[in-house]
Design an enzyme around this catalytic site. Sequence first.
Site, PDB file in Angstrom:
ATOM      1  N   THR A 198       0.850  -1.185   0.000  1.00 43.25           N
ATOM      2  CA  THR A 198       0.000   0.000   0.000  1.00 43.25           C
ATOM      3  C   THR A 198       0.886   1.235   0.000  1.00 43.25           C
ATOM      4  O   THR A 198       2.099   1.146   0.246  1.00 43.25           O
ATOM      5  CB  THR A 198      -0.943  -0.006   1.226  1.00 43.25           C
ATOM      6  OG1 THR A 198      -1.809   1.130   1.189  1.00 43.25           O
ATOM      7  CG2 THR A 198      -0.158   0.024   2.528  1.00 43.25           C
ATOM      8  N   CYS A 199       0.314   2.392  -0.311  1.00 46.01           N
ATOM      9  CA  CYS A 199       1.088   3.643  -0.343  1.00 46.01           C
ATOM     10  C   CYS A 199       0.108   4.804  -0.240  1.00 46.01           C
ATOM     11  O   CYS A 199      -0.872   4.706   0.492  1.00 46.01           O
ATOM     12  CB  CYS A 199       1.929   3.729  -1.618  1.00 46.01           C
ATOM     13  SG  CYS A 199       0.973   3.681  -3.148  1.00 46.01           S
ATOM     14  N   GLY A 200       0.341   5.880  -0.973  1.00 48.60           N
ATOM     15  CA  GLY A 200      -0.577   7.008  -0.934  1.00 48.60           C
ATOM     16  C   GLY A 200      -1.778   6.818  -1.832  1.00 48.60           C
ATOM     17  O   GLY A 200      -2.913   7.080  -1.444  1.00 48.60           O
TER      18      GLY A 200
END
Length: 281
Positions: free
Chosen positions: A236-238
Amino acid sequence: MESGDPLVTAQWLKENISAPDVRVVDATWIPPFLNRDETGRQLWSNCHIPGAVHFDIDAIKAGGTDLPHMLPDPVMFSSRVRKLGIGDGNRIVVYDQFNMFGAARVWWMLRVMGHQDVKVLDGGLQAWIDVGGETEDMPPVPMERHFTARVRSDLVKDVTQMVAASEGKTHTIIDARSKDRFTGEAPEPREGLPSGHIPGSISVPSSMLSDESGKMKSADALKPLFPDTSRPLITTCGSGVSAAVTALALARLGNWDVAVYDGSWTEWASDSSRPIATGEA
């Protein structure tokens, strides 16, 4: 089954670019919050590998949502990539001109849609130039090619699945954002979003995965950065872009079944009812 290295060298591409089944894709994407003067498409228009079409993740995306560049449905995806001349039987090499972000995202999108023969050019356009590769600014005229989508739903996670993974600890969740955003010490670049992380996730910033030249680190150098890579993993990230870089690195380590949380932190943190953890993992 996918195996081997998900990246190719610029020298390999130089030796194989004339093969009739090779298609080169420029996926340059500039995060909008950086407020750069040029877009990814403008950079491609100014200079690209001969024959490279531009894949814009902000154009080939799902409709009906405020979330950025969400994965489109297979009908829309097939229609758009067909027009780019990308289709069945192609060996696809994706590159970009900005930190591998767009290239990794497009690599992941094509694999979600069932295309297995897709690689990322290690080091991007600069690596191509460094081996004496020619560039051009003329847009190619691709011939439309049939693309058969065979969706791999195991490679993408939605928010309901993320809640279950977080609560049930069924997967290792790897967050690709910077460490200070993960801990909640730095603000998010998207206005109105709190920082922090999904409970139970760990921090492995995607910035740690490349060397000074912009090439991805070797498998030996990547391995100490991650926990057990044989168990189920979600990145996951932004907004689901640098998470794909992490998935690319994990494929280099041999785990090709890593899922990406498409909505990522933009989706998770937009609902105040979802739990947010701060501090170290």
